[in-house]
Scaffold this motif. Structure first.
Motif, PDB file in Angstrom:
ATOM      1  N   LEU A   4       5.404   5.270  12.526  1.00  0.00           N
ATOM      2  CA  LEU A   4       4.454   6.134  11.835  1.00  0.00           C
ATOM      3  C   LEU A   4       4.756   7.601  12.099  1.00  0.00           C
ATOM      4  O   LEU A   4       4.692   8.442  11.198  1.00  0.00           O
ATOM      5  CB  LEU A   4       3.026   5.791  12.275  1.00  0.00           C
ATOM      6  CG  LEU A   4       1.908   6.177  11.309  1.00  0.00           C
ATOM      7  CD1 LEU A   4       2.133   5.580   9.933  1.00  0.00           C
ATOM      8  CD2 LEU A   4       0.558   5.737  11.863  1.00  0.00           C
ATOM      9  N   LEU A   7       7.719   8.545  10.143  1.00  0.00           N
ATOM     10  CA  LEU A   7       7.388   8.728   8.736  1.00  0.00           C
ATOM     11  C   LEU A   7       6.867  10.133   8.472  1.00  0.00           C
ATOM     12  O   LEU A   7       7.322  10.820   7.552  1.00  0.00           O
ATOM     13  CB  LEU A   7       6.349   7.687   8.304  1.00  0.00           C
ATOM     14  CG  LEU A   7       5.806   7.827   6.879  1.00  0.00           C
ATOM     15  CD1 LEU A   7       6.915   7.630   5.851  1.00  0.00           C
ATOM     16  CD2 LEU A   7       4.669   6.844   6.636  1.00  0.00           C
ATOM     17  N   GLN A  99       4.902   7.277  -1.348  1.00  0.00           N
ATOM     18  CA  GLN A  99       5.755   6.166  -1.794  1.00  0.00           C
ATOM     19  C   GLN A  99       6.686   6.623  -2.916  1.00  0.00           C
ATOM     20  O   GLN A  99       7.839   6.200  -2.987  1.00  0.00           O
ATOM     21  CB  GLN A  99       4.915   4.954  -2.225  1.00  0.00           C
ATOM     22  CG  GLN A  99       4.033   5.146  -3.455  1.00  0.00           C
ATOM     23  CD  GLN A  99       4.699   4.807  -4.765  1.00  0.00           C
ATOM     24  OE1 GLN A  99       5.752   4.190  -4.772  1.00  0.00           O
ATOM     25  NE2 GLN A  99       4.109   5.217  -5.872  1.00  0.00           N
ATOM     26  N   ASP A 133       9.142  -2.949   0.502  1.00  0.00           N
ATOM     27  CA  ASP A 133       8.784  -2.295   1.761  1.00  0.00           C
ATOM     28  C   ASP A 133       8.018  -0.996   1.515  1.00  0.00           C
ATOM     29  O   ASP A 133       7.074  -0.666   2.246  1.00  0.00           O
ATOM     30  CB  ASP A 133      10.039  -2.007   2.589  1.00  0.00           C
ATOM     31  CG  ASP A 133      10.586  -3.273   3.238  1.00  0.00           C
ATOM     32  OD1 ASP A 133       9.773  -4.126   3.622  1.00  0.00           O
ATOM     33  OD2 ASP A 133      11.803  -3.421   3.363  1.00  0.00           O
ATOM     34  N   GLN A 136       4.560  -1.881   0.644  1.00  0.00           N
ATOM     35  CA  GLN A 136       3.816  -2.298   1.831  1.00  0.00           C
ATOM     36  C   GLN A 136       3.258  -1.082   2.563  1.00  0.00           C
ATOM     37  O   GLN A 136       2.115  -1.075   3.017  1.00  0.00           O
ATOM     38  CB  GLN A 136       4.734  -3.091   2.768  1.00  0.00           C
ATOM     39  CG  GLN A 136       4.031  -3.701   3.975  1.00  0.00           C
ATOM     40  CD  GLN A 136       3.082  -4.819   3.589  1.00  0.00           C
ATOM     41  OE1 GLN A 136       3.429  -5.726   2.843  1.00  0.00           O
ATOM     42  NE2 GLN A 136       1.871  -4.769   4.097  1.00  0.00           N
ATOM     43  N   MET A 137       4.063  -0.035   2.676  1.00  0.00           N
ATOM     44  CA  MET A 137       3.599   1.210   3.290  1.00  0.00           C
ATOM     45  C   MET A 137       2.450   1.812   2.481  1.00  0.00           C
ATOM     46  O   MET A 137       1.467   2.300   3.036  1.00  0.00           O
ATOM     47  CB  MET A 137       4.754   2.202   3.361  1.00  0.00           C
ATOM     48  CG  MET A 137       4.382   3.572   3.901  1.00  0.00           C
ATOM     49  SD  MET A 137       5.364   4.891   3.176  1.00  0.00           S
ATOM     50  CE  MET A 137       4.777   4.891   1.487  1.00  0.00           C
ATOM     51  N   GLU A 138       2.572   1.742   1.155  1.00  0.00           N
ATOM     52  CA  GLU A 138       1.514   2.280   0.292  1.00  0.00           C
ATOM     53  C   GLU A 138       0.195   1.545   0.532  1.00  0.00           C
ATOM     54  O   GLU A 138      -0.874   2.163   0.600  1.00  0.00           O
ATOM     55  CB  GLU A 138       1.934   2.144  -1.174  1.00  0.00           C
ATOM     56  CG  GLU A 138       0.901   2.656  -2.155  1.00  0.00           C
ATOM     57  CD  GLU A 138       1.201   2.247  -3.585  1.00  0.00           C
ATOM     58  OE1 GLU A 138       0.359   2.514  -4.456  1.00  0.00           O
ATOM     59  OE2 GLU A 138       2.263   1.648  -3.822  1.00  0.00           O
ATOM     60  N   TYR A 310      -1.088  -3.288   9.538  1.00  0.00           N
ATOM     61  CA  TYR A 310      -0.406  -2.199  10.248  1.00  0.00           C
ATOM     62  C   TYR A 310       1.006  -2.630  10.667  1.00  0.00           C
ATOM     63  O   TYR A 310       1.979  -1.914  10.431  1.00  0.00           O
ATOM     64  CB  TYR A 310      -1.233  -1.811  11.471  1.00  0.00           C
ATOM     65  CG  TYR A 310      -0.582  -0.791  12.365  1.00  0.00           C
ATOM     66  CD1 TYR A 310      -0.621   0.565  12.057  1.00  0.00           C
ATOM     67  CD2 TYR A 310       0.060  -1.179  13.532  1.00  0.00           C
ATOM     68  CE1 TYR A 310      -0.033   1.501  12.888  1.00  0.00           C
ATOM     69  CE2 TYR A 310       0.658  -0.254  14.364  1.00  0.00           C
ATOM     70  CZ  TYR A 310       0.598   1.087  14.033  1.00  0.00           C
ATOM     71  OH  TYR A 310       1.201   2.010  14.862  1.00  0.00           O
ATOM     72  N   SER A 313       3.354  -3.010   7.816  1.00  0.00           N
ATOM     73  CA  SER A 313       3.726  -1.696   7.296  1.00  0.00           C
ATOM     74  C   SER A 313       4.718  -0.995   8.206  1.00  0.00           C
ATOM     75  O   SER A 313       5.653  -0.343   7.735  1.00  0.00           O
ATOM     76  CB  SER A 313       2.477  -0.829   7.124  1.00  0.00           C
ATOM     77  OG  SER A 313       1.562  -1.441   6.244  1.00  0.00           O
ATOM     78  N   MET A 314       4.527  -1.117   9.528  1.00  0.00           N
ATOM     79  CA  MET A 314       5.449  -0.454  10.446  1.00  0.00           C
ATOM     80  C   MET A 314       6.858  -1.054  10.324  1.00  0.00           C
ATOM     81  O   MET A 314       7.856  -0.329  10.367  1.00  0.00           O
ATOM     82  CB  MET A 314       4.954  -0.594  11.889  1.00  0.00           C
ATOM     83  CG  MET A 314       3.663   0.176  12.190  1.00  0.00           C
ATOM     84  SD  MET A 314       3.689   1.921  11.722  1.00  0.00           S
ATOM     85  CE  MET A 314       2.735   1.889  10.196  1.00  0.00           C
ATOM     86  N   SER A 316       8.064  -2.342   7.631  1.00  0.00           N
ATOM     87  CA  SER A 316       8.599  -1.857   6.357  1.00  0.00           C
ATOM     88  C   SER A 316       9.037  -0.399   6.455  1.00  0.00           C
ATOM     89  O   SER A 316      10.102  -0.024   5.960  1.00  0.00           O
ATOM     90  CB  SER A 316       7.532  -2.001   5.257  1.00  0.00           C
ATOM     91  OG  SER A 316       7.271  -3.364   4.993  1.00  0.00           O
ATOM     92  N   ILE A 317       8.219   0.433   7.107  1.00  0.00           N
ATOM     93  CA  ILE A 317       8.557   1.849   7.259  1.00  0.00           C
ATOM     94  C   ILE A 317       9.856   1.998   8.037  1.00  0.00           C
ATOM     95  O   ILE A 317      10.720   2.818   7.702  1.00  0.00           O
ATOM     96  CB  ILE A 317       7.401   2.603   7.956  1.00  0.00           C
ATOM     97  CG1 ILE A 317       6.206   2.716   7.002  1.00  0.00           C
ATOM     98  CG2 ILE A 317       7.846   3.984   8.420  1.00  0.00           C
ATOM     99  CD1 ILE A 317       4.943   3.215   7.670  1.00  0.00           C
TER     100      ILE A 317
END
Length: 586
Positions: A4, A7, A99, A133, A136-138, A310, A313-314, A316-317
């Motif tokens: 995160l 990002l 995104q 991915d 997923q973050m979105e 979470y 998402s992590m 994927s990020i």
């Protein structure tokens, strides 16, 4: 570094938006907690009347106190609704913008990576990173970020009220909170590697599906539907297995949290009631604490879902940022190369190359290709013909030696300037899912309809284009599947002619076409080769028969060079190929 943080370090442009969304979420939670406080104040008014909390603030009349409670309730609910709207818009806008930027950035970066990088990568897995991915973050930014912030704010605000009203009760009732948070982080650390495996498994499924859809005609022709369905089933089973392992662990979070919540609520209910009965806290304060305990602890039951979202998402990020941060092996920057000033002399100076670093593909290639001449390259499959072209286009870098244009090492030139000076017609031309005109003008967006038609006529493509249902506006379909192989080749040749490059390359452009199409391409080539350096790679020797010079490659080395007549007279490898293809000499 945490994904995160990576990002937001990467996307500094959106830090202000993130902080603003966080502020809206925090203010929404502040107004969300206040109604429980008002309940306690209302109970205090009914029980204590002129001795109530509001009375001590100067509002003595009970009716006035109730009126003020009504006004405050409206204001608090309006504030909560306003900030709920603001945080919803802010987080969703941030998610959409981020995104969008990441997808474009990832795609732009992938386009600049060298071809050798793609050789060990699945295109389906890359699609998974740049699409699934990022989506997923979105999803996490849309809902999960706000949920985490509001849980933190609830804990801080309610803890402050608890300690203000009953410090001793607060110490006992809030004891489960750090345990809940610690337990959630404990689960998260163990979920992280599992979700990394899930994302990799999802990428493998995408790779298999993408490959199969691309080759659907081959699958059907070999009646291999069941065979490929079994492959997809195996990949999907692996995804289910990895996902199930993560789900089993994430599902254990909620029952553990519920037990901790139960302990905190029972303490507040029982011990807080005992304190109210013995006059240690007011009845209104007791009401506030009971309601606030429910408000604080119950949302923690959603931590399992939040932690699940979470961690997904992590993972994927991490994959997206790793892709964006992949080093570019062949830099784009370099000295400018004015296309109009390129004469077109190409020199390979003692060039060696190997795809795997072990088996040589080219060895000690020394060739001078004069400007304005047509040069043919022939040889058996794997002899290194196409590799020469790939080195000239800088798809790859020589292991030793150098490639020059007009005496300048192409390794020091701006990469896009270099490629703008070269027209390339590959064996399997790439056509976009657009119209015929759009494909001819590919890379030349400002070309006029007249210029497009002139290029098509030069490539002997105009007649078949004019016969199409919508002429130049006819869609060609994905990868040009609505056209024949010969039609695709002639459109690709028209595209190269429109570009009007000083160097033109045809890589096996006639190997998969019929005799009529080959003859058309040869007539076009004879016209467009005038005044430019033209390199022709061919299996069909008739394609290069009239070239100014022909080089024969075998096992990565030039074994013969000369004109068609000279090579036939020499009686070597070229003459043998000619006899094999035509049954005659001369």
């Amino acid at each position: 570094m945490h994904p995160l943080k990576k990002l937001f370090d990467h996307a500094r442009t959106y830090r202000r938006d993130a902080w603003l969304a966080t502020l809206y979420s925090s203010l929404n939670k502040l107004f969300d907690v206040l109604p429980e406080v008002l309940i306690g104040v209302a109970v205090d008014v009914v029980v204590s009347r002129q001795d109530s909390f509001l009375a001590r603030l100067g509002v003595v009349e009970v009716s006035s106190q109730l009126a003020w409670l009504g006004v405050l309730t409206v204001l608090i609910w309006a504030g909560e609704s306003l900030f709920q709207y603001l945080y919803s818009v802010a987080w969703r806008d941030l998610a959409q913008n981020l995104q969008h930027r990441l997808r474009l950035e990832a795609y732009a970066h992938v386009q600049r990576l060298e071809l050798s990088w793609f050789e060990n990568r699945s295109s389906g897995n890359l699609l998974s990173v740049m699409n699934d991915d990022i989506n997923q973050m979105e999803r996490f930014l849309n809902t999960g970020a706000n949920a985490i912030i509001q849980i933190v704010m609830s804990s801080l605000l309610i803890a402050a009220v608890f300690f203000a009203l009953a410090p001793k009760l607060a110490l006992i009732s809030l004891l489960p909170v750090p345990l809940i948070l610690w337990g959630t982080f404990w689960f998260q650390r163990r979920l992280a590697p599992r979700y990394a495996e899930v994302r990799e498994a999802a990428g493998r499924i995408n790779g298999r599906l993408n490959n199969n859809l691309y080759g659907i005609a081959t699958i059907k022709s070999y009646a291999a539907e069941d065979f490929e369905a079994a492959h997809v089933a195996a990949a999907s089973t692996e995804y289910v297995r990895t996902n199930a392992a993560a789900i089993r662990l994430s599902s254990a979070i909620t029952p553990v949290i519920r037990m901790a919540i139960l302990a905190g609520f029972v303490v507040t209910l029982v011990y807080g009631g005992w304190m109210a009965l013995h006059g240690e806290i007011a009845v209104g304060s007791y009401s506030v604490l009971v309601y606030l305990t429910q408000r604080l602890l119950w949302p923690f039951t959603g931590l399992a879902e939040i932690a699940d979202l979470y961690q997904r998402s992590m993972a994927s990020i991490e994959r997206v940022l790793n892709l964006i941060q992949t080093p570019i092996g062949i830099p784009y920057a370099g000295a400018a190369l004015a296309r109009d000033a390129v004469a077109g002399e190409v020199v390979f100076r003692n060039v060696d190359f190997s795809y795997d670093g072990q088996r040589p593909t080219l060895s000690a290639i020394d060739l001078t290709l004069p400007a304005g001449r047509t040069i043919g390259f022939v040889g058996s499959t794997g002899s290194g013909k196409s590799t020469l072209i790939k080195l000239l286009l800088r798809f790859y870098v020589p292991g030793a030696g150098r490639v020059e244009i007009d005496g300048r090492d192409i390794g020091g030139l701006d990469l896009q300037d270099l490629r703008r000076a070269i027209g390339y017609v590959p064996q399997e031309p790439f056509l976009t899912d657009g119209s015929v005109a759009e494909n001819i003008a590919y890379g030349m967006p400002h070309a006029t309809p007249a210029q497009i038609e002139a290029a098509a006529r030069a490539a002997e493509a105009h007649d078949f284009i004019a016969a199409l249902p919508r002429g130049y506006a006819t869609p060609v379909g994905e990868r040009g599947q609505k056209l024949s192989g010969g039609q695709r080749q002639r459109i690709a040749l028209a595209r190269a002619i429109l570009k009007d490059p000083p160097i033109l390359i045809l890589d096996e452009a006639t190997s998969a076409v019929d005799n009529e199409t080959e003859a058309a391409i040869q007539r076009s080539l004879a016209r467009v080769a005038q005044g430019r350096t033209t390199l022709v790679i061919a299996h069909r020797l008739s394609t290069v028969r009239h070239a100014d010079a022909i080089h024969v490659l075998e096992h990565g080395q030039v074994v013969e060079s000369g004109t068609h007549d000279q090579l036939l007279a020499h009686g070597g490898a070229y003459a043998g190929l000619w006899r094999l293809q035509t049954g005659e000499v001369g």
